[in-house]
Design a protein around this motif. Structure first.
Motif, PDB file in Angstrom:
ATOM      1  N   VAL A  18       0.771  -1.144   0.296  1.00 17.39           N
ATOM      2  CA  VAL A  18       0.053   0.048  -0.161  1.00 17.39           C
ATOM      3  C   VAL A  18       0.972   1.132  -0.091  1.00 17.39           C
ATOM      4  O   VAL A  18       0.497   2.221  -0.789  1.00 17.39           O
ATOM      5  N   ALA A  19       1.956   1.347   0.998  1.00 23.51           N
ATOM      6  CA  ALA A  19       2.852   2.293   0.915  1.00 23.51           C
ATOM      7  C   ALA A  19       3.479   2.659  -0.533  1.00 23.51           C
ATOM      8  O   ALA A  19       3.670   3.714  -0.987  1.00 23.51           O
ATOM      9  N   ALA A  20       4.069   1.568  -0.827  1.00 21.13           N
ATOM     10  CA  ALA A  20       4.726   1.549  -2.296  1.00 21.13           C
ATOM     11  C   ALA A  20       4.020   1.933  -3.259  1.00 21.13           C
ATOM     12  O   ALA A  20       4.271   2.584  -4.424  1.00 21.13           O
ATOM     13  N   LEU A  21       2.560   1.895  -3.335  1.00 24.75           N
ATOM     14  CA  LEU A  21       1.604   2.409  -4.366  1.00 24.75           C
ATOM     15  C   LEU A  21       1.420   3.856  -3.976  1.00 24.75           C
ATOM     16  O   LEU A  21       1.221   4.547  -5.001  1.00 24.75           O
ATOM     17  N   THR A  22       1.116   4.124  -2.708  1.00 29.80           N
ATOM     18  CA  THR A  22       0.664   5.362  -2.318  1.00 29.80           C
ATOM     19  C   THR A  22       1.516   6.403  -2.759  1.00 29.80           C
ATOM     20  O   THR A  22       1.304   7.561  -2.933  1.00 29.80           O
ATOM     21  N   VAL A  23       2.908   6.096  -2.330  1.00 31.52           N
ATOM     22  CA  VAL A  23       3.894   7.265  -2.444  1.00 31.52           C
ATOM     23  C   VAL A  23       4.019   7.888  -3.873  1.00 31.52           C
ATOM     24  O   VAL A  23       4.030   9.342  -3.975  1.00 31.52           O
ATOM     25  N   PRO A  24       4.268   7.166  -4.773  1.00 32.54           N
ATOM     26  CA  PRO A  24       4.450   7.474  -6.118  1.00 32.54           C
ATOM     27  C   PRO A  24       3.075   8.292  -6.858  1.00 32.54           C
ATOM     28  O   PRO A  24       3.189   8.938  -7.450  1.00 32.54           O
ATOM     29  N   LEU A  25       1.972   7.781  -6.228  1.00 28.38           N
ATOM     30  CA  LEU A  25       0.746   8.241  -6.774  1.00 28.38           C
ATOM     31  C   LEU A  25       0.560   9.623  -6.140  1.00 28.38           C
ATOM     32  O   LEU A  25       0.003  10.508  -6.850  1.00 28.38           O
ATOM     33  N   VAL A  26       0.839   9.818  -4.839  1.00 26.96           N
ATOM     34  CA  VAL A  26       0.698  11.088  -4.138  1.00 26.96           C
ATOM     35  C   VAL A  26       1.695  12.273  -5.060  1.00 26.96           C
ATOM     36  O   VAL A  26       1.389  13.369  -5.423  1.00 26.96           O
ATOM     37  N   GLY A  27       3.031  11.633  -5.061  1.00 21.63           N
ATOM     38  CA  GLY A  27       4.064  12.278  -5.663  1.00 21.63           C
ATOM     39  C   GLY A  27       3.511  12.917  -7.111  1.00 21.63           C
ATOM     40  O   GLY A  27       3.719  13.900  -7.669  1.00 21.63           O
ATOM     41  N   ALA A  28       3.229  11.782  -8.030  1.00 24.22           N
ATOM     42  CA  ALA A  28       2.669  12.333  -9.268  1.00 24.22           C
ATOM     43  C   ALA A  28       1.424  13.303  -9.454  1.00 24.22           C
ATOM     44  O   ALA A  28       1.406  14.043 -10.126  1.00 24.22           O
ATOM     45  N   THR A  29       0.541  13.005  -8.498  1.00 24.66           N
ATOM     46  CA  THR A  29      -0.670  14.010  -8.243  1.00 24.66           C
ATOM     47  C   THR A  29      -0.270  15.500  -7.794  1.00 24.66           C
ATOM     48  O   THR A  29      -0.712  16.309  -8.527  1.00 24.66           O
ATOM     49  N   ALA A  30       1.094  15.508  -6.861  1.00 24.30           N
ATOM     50  CA  ALA A  30       1.488  16.811  -6.542  1.00 24.30           C
ATOM     51  C   ALA A  30       2.155  17.444  -7.770  1.00 24.30           C
ATOM     52  O   ALA A  30       2.067  18.632  -8.057  1.00 24.30           O
ATOM     53  N   TYR A  31       2.972  16.738  -8.417  1.00 21.45           N
ATOM     54  CA  TYR A  31       3.747  17.078  -9.515  1.00 21.45           C
ATOM     55  C   TYR A  31       2.629  17.616 -10.782  1.00 21.45           C
ATOM     56  O   TYR A  31       2.769  18.826 -11.137  1.00 21.45           O
ATOM     57  N   GLY A  32       1.592  16.885 -10.931  1.00 25.67           N
ATOM     58  CA  GLY A  32       0.400  17.445 -12.084  1.00 25.67           C
ATOM     59  C   GLY A  32       0.037  18.563 -11.509  1.00 25.67           C
ATOM     60  O   GLY A  32      -0.284  19.465 -12.313  1.00 25.67           O
ATOM     61  N   HIS A  33      -0.436  18.727 -10.258  1.00 26.99           N
ATOM     62  CA  HIS A  33      -1.289  19.915  -9.673  1.00 26.99           C
ATOM     63  C   HIS A  33      -0.321  21.106  -9.937  1.00 26.99           C
ATOM     64  O   HIS A  33      -0.623  22.184 -10.548  1.00 26.99           O
ATOM     65  N   ALA A  34       1.044  20.996  -9.427  1.00 30.74           N
ATOM     66  CA  ALA A  34       1.950  22.109  -9.488  1.00 30.74           C
ATOM     67  C   ALA A  34       2.203  22.507 -10.907  1.00 30.74           C
ATOM     68  O   ALA A  34       2.386  23.573 -11.198  1.00 30.74           O
ATOM     69  N   ASN A  35       2.446  21.550 -11.706  1.00 31.28           N
ATOM     70  CA  ASN A  35       2.638  21.824 -13.206  1.00 31.28           C
ATOM     71  C   ASN A  35       1.604  22.677 -13.900  1.00 31.28           C
ATOM     72  O   ASN A  35       1.926  23.491 -14.635  1.00 31.28           O
ATOM     73  N   HIS A  36       0.385  21.931 -13.392  1.00 28.92           N
ATOM     74  CA  HIS A  36      -0.796  22.818 -14.185  1.00 28.92           C
ATOM     75  C   HIS A  36      -1.200  24.376 -13.759  1.00 28.92           C
ATOM     76  O   HIS A  36      -0.988  25.329 -14.105  1.00 28.92           O
ATOM     77  N   ARG A  37      -0.496  24.569 -12.231  1.00 33.74           N
ATOM     78  CA  ARG A  37      -0.630  25.844 -11.839  1.00 33.74           C
ATOM     79  C   ARG A  37       0.535  26.860 -12.464  1.00 33.74           C
ATOM     80  O   ARG A  37       0.107  27.852 -12.559  1.00 33.74           O
ATOM     81  N   LEU A  38       1.607  26.185 -12.505  1.00 33.11           N
ATOM     82  CA  LEU A  38       2.692  26.903 -13.082  1.00 33.11           C
ATOM     83  C   LEU A  38       2.564  27.352 -14.545  1.00 33.11           C
ATOM     84  O   LEU A  38       2.660  28.481 -14.844  1.00 33.11           O
ATOM     85  N   GLU A  39       2.022  26.450 -15.370  1.00 39.30           N
ATOM     86  CA  GLU A  39       1.720  26.446 -16.525  1.00 39.30           C
ATOM     87  C   GLU A  39       0.597  27.799 -16.800  1.00 39.30           C
ATOM     88  O   GLU A  39       0.684  28.729 -17.610  1.00 39.30           O
ATOM     89  N   ARG A  40      -0.322  27.725 -16.100  1.00 39.45           N
ATOM     90  CA  ARG A  40      -1.306  28.825 -15.907  1.00 39.45           C
ATOM     91  C   ARG A  40      -0.955  30.000 -15.532  1.00 39.45           C
ATOM     92  O   ARG A  40      -1.336  31.007 -16.263  1.00 39.45           O
ATOM     93  N   HIS A  41      -0.124  30.084 -14.537  1.00 37.15           N
ATOM     94  CA  HIS A  41       0.724  31.352 -14.286  1.00 37.15           C
ATOM     95  C   HIS A  41       1.425  31.854 -15.384  1.00 37.15           C
ATOM     96  O   HIS A  41       1.529  33.239 -15.475  1.00 37.15           O
TER      97      HIS A  41
END
Length: 70
Positions: free
Chosen positions: A27-50
């Motif tokens: 569960v931890a091995a799947l959750t950590v990359p999923l949370v990281g990918a989600t955070a990266y995608g959100h930050a990338n989207h926000r920076l692109e809009r900015h």
């Protein structure tokens, strides 16, 4: 016995403890990359809009001169 004086269940067998630990590790091995990918995608989207906001404002001023009115 527990702190209330009640008899507790016997300890889990080693195989059950191992399976339980392996499950949580999976569960931890799947959750950590999923949370990281989600955070990266959100930050990338926000920076692109900015970064594109000034371009959008500049194009809003320029577009009427380049667009043919019907």
């Amino acid at each position: 016995m527990d702190t209330a004086g009640e008899i507790t269940a016997p300890p889990r067998p080693a195989e059950q403890v191992r399976a339980h630990s392996l499950g949580w590790a999976l569960v931890a091995a799947l959750t950590v990359p999923l949370v990281g990918a989600t955070a990266y995608g959100h930050a990338n989207h926000r920076l692109e809009r900015h970064n594109l906001a000034p371009w959008d404002r500049a194009w809003a001023r320029t577009a009427p001169r380049w667009t043919i009115s019907p």
